[in-house]
Design a protein around this motif. Structure first.
Motif, PDB file in Angstrom:
ATOM      1  N   ARG A   1      -9.012  -0.530  -0.871  1.00 50.38           N
ATOM      2  CA  ARG A   1      -8.037   0.060   0.056  1.00 50.38           C
ATOM      3  C   ARG A   1      -8.714   0.535   1.341  1.00 50.38           C
ATOM      4  NH1 ARG A   1      -3.016   0.836  -2.230  1.00 50.38           N
ATOM      5  NH2 ARG A   1      -2.906   1.347  -4.444  1.00 50.38           N
ATOM      6  N   LEU A   2      -9.976   0.200   1.532  1.00 54.17           N
ATOM      7  CA  LEU A   2     -10.681   0.770   2.692  1.00 54.17           C
ATOM      8  C   LEU A   2     -10.148   0.231   4.027  1.00 54.17           C
ATOM      9  CD1 LEU A   2     -14.369   1.234   1.467  1.00 54.17           C
ATOM     10  CD2 LEU A   2     -12.656   2.989   1.961  1.00 54.17           C
ATOM     11  N   HIS A   3      -9.536  -0.950   4.022  1.00 52.08           N
ATOM     12  CA  HIS A   3      -8.928  -1.419   5.285  1.00 52.08           C
ATOM     13  C   HIS A   3      -7.708  -0.565   5.621  1.00 52.08           C
ATOM     14  CE1 HIS A   3      -6.802  -3.440   2.073  1.00 52.08           C
ATOM     15  NE2 HIS A   3      -5.834  -3.768   2.901  1.00 52.08           N
ATOM     16  N   GLN A   4      -7.010  -0.055   4.596  1.00 52.69           N
ATOM     17  CA  GLN A   4      -5.878   0.846   4.843  1.00 52.69           C
ATOM     18  C   GLN A   4      -6.402   2.178   5.383  1.00 52.69           C
ATOM     19  OE1 GLN A   4      -4.328  -0.670   0.666  1.00 52.69           O
ATOM     20  NE2 GLN A   4      -3.102   1.065   1.307  1.00 52.69           N
ATOM     21  N   HIS A   5      -7.451   2.679   4.736  1.00 51.40           N
ATOM     22  CA  HIS A   5      -8.072   3.928   5.171  1.00 51.40           C
ATOM     23  C   HIS A   5      -8.571   3.793   6.619  1.00 51.40           C
ATOM     24  CE1 HIS A   5     -10.502   7.498   5.135  1.00 51.40           C
ATOM     25  NE2 HIS A   5     -11.625   6.820   5.207  1.00 51.40           N
ATOM     26  N   ALA A   6      -9.159   2.629   6.929  1.00 52.61           N
ATOM     27  CA  ALA A   6      -9.705   2.403   8.279  1.00 52.61           C
ATOM     28  C   ALA A   6      -8.605   2.403   9.331  1.00 52.61           C
ATOM     29  CB  ALA A   6     -10.463   1.076   8.316  1.00 52.61           C
TER      30      ALA A   6
ATOM     31  N   LEU B   1     -10.985 -12.645   3.352  1.00 51.14           N
ATOM     32  CA  LEU B   1      -9.959 -11.701   2.893  1.00 51.14           C
ATOM     33  C   LEU B   1      -9.982 -10.390   3.684  1.00 51.14           C
ATOM     34  CD1 LEU B   1      -8.964 -10.813  -0.707  1.00 51.14           C
ATOM     35  CD2 LEU B   1      -9.930  -9.019   0.690  1.00 51.14           C
ATOM     36  N   CYS B   2     -11.173  -9.794   3.850  1.00 53.59           N
ATOM     37  CA  CYS B   2     -11.256  -8.480   4.505  1.00 53.59           C
ATOM     38  C   CYS B   2     -10.814  -8.564   5.960  1.00 53.59           C
ATOM     39  CB  CYS B   2     -12.679  -7.928   4.436  1.00 53.59           C
ATOM     40  SG  CYS B   2     -13.164  -7.454   2.787  1.00 53.59           S
ATOM     41  N   GLY B   3     -11.259  -9.622   6.671  1.00 54.39           N
ATOM     42  CA  GLY B   3     -10.908  -9.773   8.080  1.00 54.39           C
ATOM     43  C   GLY B   3      -9.406  -9.914   8.262  1.00 54.39           C
ATOM     44  N   VAL B   4      -8.798 -10.768   7.444  1.00 51.08           N
ATOM     45  CA  VAL B   4      -7.352 -11.000   7.552  1.00 51.08           C
ATOM     46  C   VAL B   4      -6.591  -9.717   7.203  1.00 51.08           C
ATOM     47  CG1 VAL B   4      -5.417 -12.253   6.519  1.00 51.08           C
ATOM     48  CG2 VAL B   4      -7.496 -13.490   7.152  1.00 51.08           C
ATOM     49  N   GLU B   5      -7.036  -9.025   6.155  1.00 50.41           N
ATOM     50  CA  GLU B   5      -6.316  -7.811   5.734  1.00 50.41           C
ATOM     51  C   GLU B   5      -6.390  -6.726   6.808  1.00 50.41           C
ATOM     52  OE1 GLU B   5      -7.441  -6.576   1.741  1.00 50.41           O
ATOM     53  OE2 GLU B   5      -5.892  -7.904   0.968  1.00 50.41           O
ATOM     54  N   VAL B   6      -7.565  -6.552   7.406  1.00 47.69           N
ATOM     55  CA  VAL B   6      -7.682  -5.436   8.355  1.00 47.69           C
ATOM     56  C   VAL B   6      -6.975  -5.757   9.668  1.00 47.69           C
ATOM     57  CG1 VAL B   6      -9.964  -5.962   9.371  1.00 47.69           C
ATOM     58  CG2 VAL B   6      -9.210  -3.614   9.194  1.00 47.69           C
TER      59      VAL B   6
ATOM     60  N   ALA C   1       3.313  -9.112  -1.246  1.00 50.21           N
ATOM     61  CA  ALA C   1       2.863  -7.734  -0.961  1.00 50.21           C
ATOM     62  C   ALA C   1       3.010  -6.863  -2.206  1.00 50.21           C
ATOM     63  CB  ALA C   1       3.681  -7.148   0.186  1.00 50.21           C
ATOM     64  N   TRP C   2       4.100  -7.074  -2.932  1.00 49.66           N
ATOM     65  CA  TRP C   2       4.349  -6.271  -4.136  1.00 49.66           C
ATOM     66  C   TRP C   2       3.284  -6.567  -5.200  1.00 49.66           C
ATOM     67  CZ3 TRP C   2       5.351  -7.214  -9.267  1.00 49.66           C
ATOM     68  CH2 TRP C   2       5.788  -6.103 -10.008  1.00 49.66           C
ATOM     69  N   VAL C   3       2.981  -7.860  -5.363  1.00 57.69           N
ATOM     70  CA  VAL C   3       1.968  -8.247  -6.362  1.00 57.69           C
ATOM     71  C   VAL C   3       0.625  -7.626  -5.992  1.00 57.69           C
ATOM     72  CG1 VAL C   3       0.667 -10.195  -7.330  1.00 57.69           C
ATOM     73  CG2 VAL C   3       3.124 -10.408  -6.993  1.00 57.69           C
ATOM     74  N   LYS C   4       0.293  -7.706  -4.699  1.00 60.93           N
ATOM     75  CA  LYS C   4      -0.991  -7.149  -4.236  1.00 60.93           C
ATOM     76  C   LYS C   4      -1.067  -5.652  -4.555  1.00 60.93           C
ATOM     77  CE  LYS C   4      -4.669  -6.410  -1.674  1.00 60.93           C
ATOM     78  NZ  LYS C   4      -5.939  -7.077  -1.647  1.00 60.93           N
ATOM     79  N   GLU C   5      -0.002  -4.924  -4.228  1.00 58.11           N
ATOM     80  CA  GLU C   5      -0.002  -3.480  -4.450  1.00 58.11           C
ATOM     81  C   GLU C   5      -0.063  -3.171  -5.949  1.00 58.11           C
ATOM     82  OE1 GLU C   5      -0.599  -1.040  -2.473  1.00 58.11           O
ATOM     83  OE2 GLU C   5      -0.324   0.383  -4.119  1.00 58.11           O
ATOM     84  N   ALA C   6       0.664  -3.972  -6.744  1.00 56.23           N
ATOM     85  CA  ALA C   6       0.668  -3.740  -8.196  1.00 56.23           C
ATOM     86  C   ALA C   6      -0.746  -3.927  -8.759  1.00 56.23           C
ATOM     87  CB  ALA C   6       1.642  -4.702  -8.871  1.00 56.23           C
ATOM     88  N   ILE C   7      -1.442  -4.965  -8.293  1.00 56.00           N
ATOM     89  CA  ILE C   7      -2.797  -5.233  -8.801  1.00 56.00           C
ATOM     90  C   ILE C   7      -3.759  -4.142  -8.323  1.00 56.00           C
ATOM     91  CG2 ILE C   7      -4.754  -6.840  -8.648  1.00 56.00           C
ATOM     92  CD1 ILE C   7      -2.718  -9.126  -8.731  1.00 56.00           C
ATOM     93  N   THR C   8      -3.625  -3.766  -7.050  1.00 53.12           N
ATOM     94  CA  THR C   8      -4.510  -2.730  -6.501  1.00 53.12           C
ATOM     95  C   THR C   8      -4.347  -1.421  -7.277  1.00 53.12           C
ATOM     96  OG1 THR C   8      -4.351  -3.755  -4.331  1.00 53.12           O
ATOM     97  CG2 THR C   8      -5.091  -1.478  -4.371  1.00 53.12           C
ATOM     98  N   GLY C   9      -3.095  -1.054  -7.538  1.00 49.50           N
ATOM     99  CA  GLY C   9      -2.826   0.210  -8.233  1.00 49.50           C
ATOM    100  C   GLY C   9      -3.203   0.171  -9.704  1.00 49.50           C
TER     101      GLY C   9
END
Ligand SMILES: Cc1cc2nc3c(=O)[nH]c(=O)nc-3n(C[C@H](O)[C@H](O)[C@H](O)COP(=O)(O)OP(=O)(O)OC[C@H]3O[C@@H](n4cnc5c(N)ncnc54)[C@H](O)[C@@H]3O)c2cc1C
Length: 404
Positions: free
Chosen positions: A45-50, A159-164, A359-367
């Motif tokens: 979640r560090l890209h969200q934090h950033a 992945l990180c570049g696209v997400e941030v 987006a939902w799948v991503k959040e579900a996996i992250t959580g």
């Protein structure tokens, strides 16, 4: 006398290894978990934090409460496999069996100027120009008197570049964003998945410069491999991960990235009392889908290492680890995402899950990672751990304030 198991690193792999090993050993082995930070960092979640989002903070002590695992808040300096000792900032820690789960960080040495002029998505204890510093820098960007939009360039099209970069334009629409990558965007994805990511970047007005490596980074300017220059106000570097040199320095058998070669049971092929999991481990003969540095691989590896190191300490049989990956989801802001689904052997299906469902799948996996921690506690007969607080509110300005 019972054996002492020392686990280095309380990220995804190390945390799960400690919780699982304590559940298996039930007090019949002594366990110590060492980490440089006293909080578990949700690195994915560090890209969200950033981008200024407040994240829940989990104290490692509270996640371990009641498990019998002792927490050492210290930085690991050296490993001595001959004497079976780990050198910490505060002294020496002897072990009978050791688990290496120290993760990785962004590679900042190969391209000149990255260390000095770019920010990374690392946790701040790893890199002083990491995610928290980036959040501050972004929040301080202002539209200039001439109405020129501030320009943020993200280097790295993985992945990180696209997400941030997608998170950035969603939260700060007044910022102009560019994505610069030495290869193509969506490399390694299915054709449909890659097309979806490209279209998502285009829809958000993100400039994409593909197939041009960055030669060097300077104060507010990138020098590109083709001789061109790209100006920026803030540069974010996501050009790949490296692992700490501790295993190589200790004489363990490692690959060119410094990852420890492990056997099917995740034991070092050169030092079988030492196990490795997560980004630090590389299976020498992977029995399942190919392993890649990811939370997705780190979690099951952590659990299996926990099982095996406890089994070894109790004189029981250890079991092999096989990785099965159903796919790696990528967030494209908070309401869009893409999951490139894979077969059990790791090959792509060209059947991505996209949009809000992605987006939902991503959040579900992250959580689900925190749920895994809690599940290990519940199976040990312990209650849930609770987050201590959300991270200190970052001085983030809203898009409205930015354009004011
Ligand atoms: C922005 C971002 C987004 C990501 N998104 C995804 C995703 O969507 N899906 C996915 O699967 N992967 C993702 N990843 C990759 C994923 O975060 C890593 O692969 C994963 O964290 C590896 O887990 P680990 O347990 O091996 O190491 P880490 O999570 O890195 O944990 C290592 C721990 O070791 C500690 N440590 C390191 N050195 C020392 C030392 N010398 N002494 C003491 N402690 C030390 C660190 O403080 C840390 O707590 C993402 C990464 C980033 C940066």
């Amino acid at each position: 006398m019972s054996e002492r198991i020392v686990i280095l690193g309380a990220g995804y792999a190390g945390m799960l290894a400690a919780l699982r090993a304590s559940r298996r050993a039930r007090g019949r082995a002594e366990m110590v978990l060492v980490n440089a930070d006293d909080h578990f960092v949700e690195r994915i979640r560090l890209h969200q934090h950033a981008m200024g989002e407040s994240l829940r903070r989990w104290s490692i002590a509270s996640l371990l409460a009641g498990t019998g695992v002792r927490f050492e808040h210290a930085r690991v300096q050296r490993i001595d496999p001959e004497r079976r000792i780990v050198a910490l900032e505060g002294g020496a820690l002897p072990y009978d069996r050791l688990v290496l789960a120290l993760g990785s960080r962004t590679e900042v040495e190969r391209t000149p100027g990255v260390r000095e002029h770019a920010f990374t998505l690392d946790a701040n204890e790893v890199h002083t120009r990491g995610a928290t510093a980036l959040a501050k820098a972004i929040s301080q960007l202002a539209v200039t008197a001439g109405g020129e939009r501030p320009h943020v360039v993200v280097c790295g099209g993985g992945l990180c570049g696209v997400e941030v970069v997608t998170e950035l334009v969603e939260r700060f629409p007044t910022i102009r964003a560019s994505l610069v990558t030495a290869s193509g965007v969506g490399t390694g994805m299915s054709p449909k998945g890659a097309r979806y990511v490209r279209a998502a970047l285009a829809r958000r007005g993100i400039d994409v410069l593909e197939n041009i490596p960055v030669r060097s980074v300077h104060d507010r300017v990138l020098e590109m491999g083709n001789g061109s220059r790209v100006g920026f106000d803030v540069c974010v570097w996501t050009g790949g991960f490296v692992v700490p040199p501790l295993a190589r320095d200790a004489g363990l058998s490692v690959n060119e990235r410094g990852q420890v070669f492990v056997d099917a049971c995740l034991r070092s092929v050169s030092h079988p009392r030492i196990y490795a999991a997560g980004d630090m481990a590389m299976q020498s003969d992977p029995p399942g889908a190919p392993l890649y540095m990811s939370c997705k691989a780190a979690c099951p590896m952590g659990l299996r290492v926990g099982d095996n190191v406890a089994a070894a300490a109790l004189g029981r049989e250890e079991r092999p680890f096989a990785f099965i990956s159903s796919g790696l989801p990528i967030s494209l802001g908070r309401a869009d995402g893409v999951l490139d689904t894979r077969r059990n052997d790791g090959t792509l299906r060209n059947l991505p899950v996209t949009g809000r469902l992605g987006a939902w799948v991503k959040e579900a996996i992250t959580g689900s990672v925190i749920t895994l921690f809690q599940a290990e506690r519940w199976f040990s007969g312990l209650g849930s751990a609770r987050p201590v607080d959300s991270s200190r509110a970052l001085p983030t300005r809203t898009p409205k304030q930015l354009s004011a």
